[in-house]
Design an enzyme around this catalytic site. Structure first.
Site, short mmCIF file in Angstrom:
data_model
loop_
_atom_site.label_atom_id
_atom_site.label_comp_id
_atom_site.label_asym_id
_atom_site.label_seq_id
_atom_site.Cartn_x
_atom_site.Cartn_y
_atom_site.Cartn_z
CB SER A 50 -0.91 0.02 1.23
OG SER A 50 -0.15 0.25 2.40
CG ASP A 84 -4.49 -1.84 -1.78
OD1 ASP A 84 -5.31 -1.82 -2.71
OD2 ASP A 84 -4.80 -1.95 -0.58
CB THR A 231 -6.43 -5.37 10.08
OG1 THR A 231 -6.44 -4.08 9.46
CG2 THR A 231 -6.38 -5.19 11.60
#
Length: 287
Positions: A50, A84, A231
């Site tokens: 990300s 991402d 997560t």
């Protein structure tokens, strides 16, 4: 085996009516654990880095991407690389040189017209280089900025958005939230089905860590193809580190990073096995 494209992995999953897992890479141990878990499951996997992870690595995409690509080349299952939640156009333009075949460009924090314009420009740039471009419509809650809680994705608007931008896949807001450490989100399967029927491109679910197993199965059966998971990996990673560091004399990072990596592998293996199962009770709702 050689690095494969995200498009190839998504196309196969869509044809088989199963989900494909896209797992967030923050450290080399994450990437190693994800690939090992995919090998244990015997399933293809998408390694995704990300924009926030790039910031953590002092703004440098290339070193972590190169490590992930090297792991992919040695993997026993198909692996692709994906960038991402990119909002920075300068970072977007590093994708092709980093060995990645896909990118999620996130302009969902903008109003609809501005989102369309920015996303269309990103898609044109990506397609000129043979890259798959994912975008987001609606707002997936759980983070500040682009991910503030907001409305769910409207099927009619989604159809217009895909037609106007030419994106290859669409992340939709259907009840999940980013950064959840409990699996209590409730997805709107009826909305997923309506979105699937409204747009010609694969649907992507963000914030999947907060969704229970049966709800994820139902989401895949209703039309979700790419399932982003981050997560829940960090929960397992951190729990293993905490447990190992209970020994106060331990100073060798290999002693706590090895069980952390193993914890990531276990989660990935379980999640990929889950996504490949689908939900036979809902398959008949698919065209």
């Amino acid at each position: 085996m050689p690095l494969v494209t995200t498009q190839a992995i998504i196309d196969e999953a869509r044809a088989r009516r199963v989900g494909v897992g896209a797992f967030n890479v923050i450290t080399l141990e994450h990437a190693e654990g994800i690939v090992a878990g995919a090998e244990q499951a015997g399933a293809p996997v998408i390694l995704q880095i990300s924009e926030n992870a790039v910031k953590f690595h002092r703004g440098q995409l290339a070193p972590l991407a190169a490590a992930a690509a090297a792991l992919a080349a040695q993997a026993a299952v198909p692996v692709s690389l994906h960038l991402d939640h990119v909002e920075d156009t300068a970072l977007l333009h590093q994708v092709a040189d980093a060995g990645m075949s896909s990118v999620m460009f996130d302009a969902s924090h903008l109003d609809y017209d501005a989102n369309v314009a920015a996303t269309r420009a990103a898609a044109e740039w990506a397609h000129a280089r043979g890259l798959h471009l994912e975008a987001e419509l609606g707002k997936v809650g759980g983070k500040d900025g682009a991910h503030a809680p907001g409305v769910r994705t409207d099927p009619g608007e989604a159809a217009a958005f895909v037609a106007a931008t030419g994106v290859d896949s669409l992340a939709v807001a259907v009840g999940s939230s980013h950064a959840m450490t409990t699996r209590t989100a409730r997805l709107d399967h009826e909305l997923i089905t309506r979105l699937r029927d409204a747009v010609p491109v694969p649907l992507v679910l963000h914030g999947s860590s907060g969704v229970a197993d049966q709800d994820l199965r139902g989401a895949v059966a209703a039309g979700i193809v790419k399932v982003n998971i981050g997560t829940i990996l960090n929960v397992a990673f951190t729990a293993a580190v905490r447990e190992t560091l209970a020994e106060p004399s331990l100073v060798d990072p290999r002693k706590y990073l090895a069980p952390a990596r193993a914890g990531v592998s276990e989660v990935v293996q379980r999640m990929l096995s889950l996504l490949s199962e689908g939900d036979s009770s809902m398959v008949e709702t698919r065209p």
